[in-house]
Design a protein around this motif. Structure first.
Motif, PDB file in Angstrom:
ATOM      1  N   LYS A  11       0.730  -1.273   0.137  1.00 20.61           N
ATOM      2  CA  LYS A  11       0.038  -0.065  -0.189  1.00 20.61           C
ATOM      3  C   LYS A  11       0.829   1.314  -0.067  1.00 20.61           C
ATOM      4  O   LYS A  11       0.683   2.197  -0.724  1.00 20.61           O
ATOM      5  N   ASN A  14       2.166   1.719  -3.432  1.00 22.92           N
ATOM      6  CA  ASN A  14       1.272   2.151  -4.196  1.00 22.92           C
ATOM      7  C   ASN A  14       0.416   3.287  -4.027  1.00 22.92           C
ATOM      8  O   ASN A  14      -0.787   3.547  -4.250  1.00 22.92           O
ATOM      9  N   THR A  16      -1.569   6.665  -4.173  1.00 21.87           N
ATOM     10  CA  THR A  16      -1.880   7.533  -5.300  1.00 21.87           C
ATOM     11  C   THR A  16      -1.209   8.910  -5.105  1.00 21.87           C
ATOM     12  O   THR A  16      -1.616   9.599  -3.884  1.00 21.87           O
ATOM     13  N   TRP A  18      -0.271  12.751  -7.109  1.00 23.36           N
ATOM     14  CA  TRP A  18      -0.627  13.559  -8.043  1.00 23.36           C
ATOM     15  C   TRP A  18       0.803  13.791  -8.785  1.00 23.36           C
ATOM     16  O   TRP A  18       1.636  13.880  -8.361  1.00 23.36           O
ATOM     17  N   ARG A  24       6.197  15.305  -9.035  1.00 24.18           N
ATOM     18  CA  ARG A  24       5.256  14.466  -8.234  1.00 24.18           C
ATOM     19  C   ARG A  24       5.089  15.063  -6.999  1.00 24.18           C
ATOM     20  O   ARG A  24       6.035  15.730  -6.270  1.00 24.18           O
ATOM     21  N   ARG A  78      -7.241  13.266   1.992  1.00 24.32           N
ATOM     22  CA  ARG A  78      -7.316  12.483   0.821  1.00 24.32           C
ATOM     23  C   ARG A  78      -6.580  11.023   1.079  1.00 24.32           C
ATOM     24  O   ARG A  78      -6.798  10.142   0.380  1.00 24.32           O
ATOM     25  N   ARG A  81      -8.221   7.474   1.239  1.00 24.44           N
ATOM     26  CA  ARG A  81      -8.573   6.557   0.229  1.00 24.44           C
ATOM     27  C   ARG A  81      -7.506   5.509  -0.070  1.00 24.44           C
ATOM     28  O   ARG A  81      -7.526   4.644  -0.949  1.00 24.44           O
ATOM     29  N   ASP A  82      -6.272   5.730   0.491  1.00 19.17           N
ATOM     30  CA  ASP A  82      -5.322   4.725   0.248  1.00 19.17           C
ATOM     31  C   ASP A  82      -5.170   3.531   1.222  1.00 19.17           C
ATOM     32  O   ASP A  82      -4.520   2.683   1.015  1.00 19.17           O
TER      33      ASP A  82
END
Length: 194
Positions: A11, A14, A16, A18, A24, A78, A81-82
């Motif tokens: 996790k 990976n 997420t 931007w 990045r 945010r 969400r991960d």
């Protein structure tokens, strides 16, 4: 289903993030490192957004690309969400604003499974730190980031390039001089910090 250390590391790998071209956003990686620093020093799971805002903004200014404005509230909300982060309240996208988060006393931190894994296995903390650093930042600034987020590891156990800590301090302007000299790019891989 219970998360194990391998799933946690996947996790983390990976996340997420931007991206735009070769840029990045370092927001989530820096928040993870900051939260791990708080876990290591205070055992803290939940962090009050009002107390995280300023240090995370400073980290974004120091280790991220230059921006007109900085938004530490974005990763704070945010990252839920991960699958590794949780908030103490449900928040919709309309309320991802610093004043709202402060007014309502919102706290966030690693979800219970992640927190339990990290507390039960201190070497997992160093593995996660190593993944975050190697995935998102040039090696030339790893030590600076560790220092800025308050993480302290025995360098031989963690394997951060064999660096050893010492009590001698470096000129605080040294990093800025090196970054300017290399036009904010890593001298080895060319990764642009901006």
């Amino acid at each position: 289903m219970f998360m194990d250390s391998m799933q946690l590391k996947e996790k983390i790998k990976n996340l997420t993030i931007w991206r735009k071209g070769d840029q990045r956003a370092p927001h989530k990686p820096l928040l993870i490192l900051y939260a791990l620093g708080q876990l290591q020093s205070k055992g803290a799971r939940y962090l009050l957004y009002e107390e995280v805002r300023e240090p995370l903004t400073n980290l974004l200014k120091e280790f991220g690309p230059r921006r007109r404005s900085y938004h530490p509230e974005e990763p704070f909300v945010r990252m839920t969400r991960d699958g590794i982060w949780t908030l103490d309240a449900d928040i919709d996208s309309v309320h991802i604003k610093s004043p709202w988060l402060i007014k309502h006393g919102i706290s966030g931190g690693f979800n219970n499974e992640v927190y339990q894994l990290l507390c039960a296995n201190p070497s997992l903390v160093s593995e996660v730190v190593k993944i975050v650093l190697s995935s998102h930042f040039p090696e030339t600034i790893h030590d600076d980031i560790l220092s800025a987020v308050g993480l302290d590891f025995d360098s031989e156990a963690v394997g951060y390039g064999g660096h050893t800590s010492s009590n001698t301090s470096r000129d605080p302007k040294f990093r800025a001089k090196v970054l300017r000299a290399y036009e904010y790019s890593c001298a080895v891989c060319g990764f642009n910090v901006r």
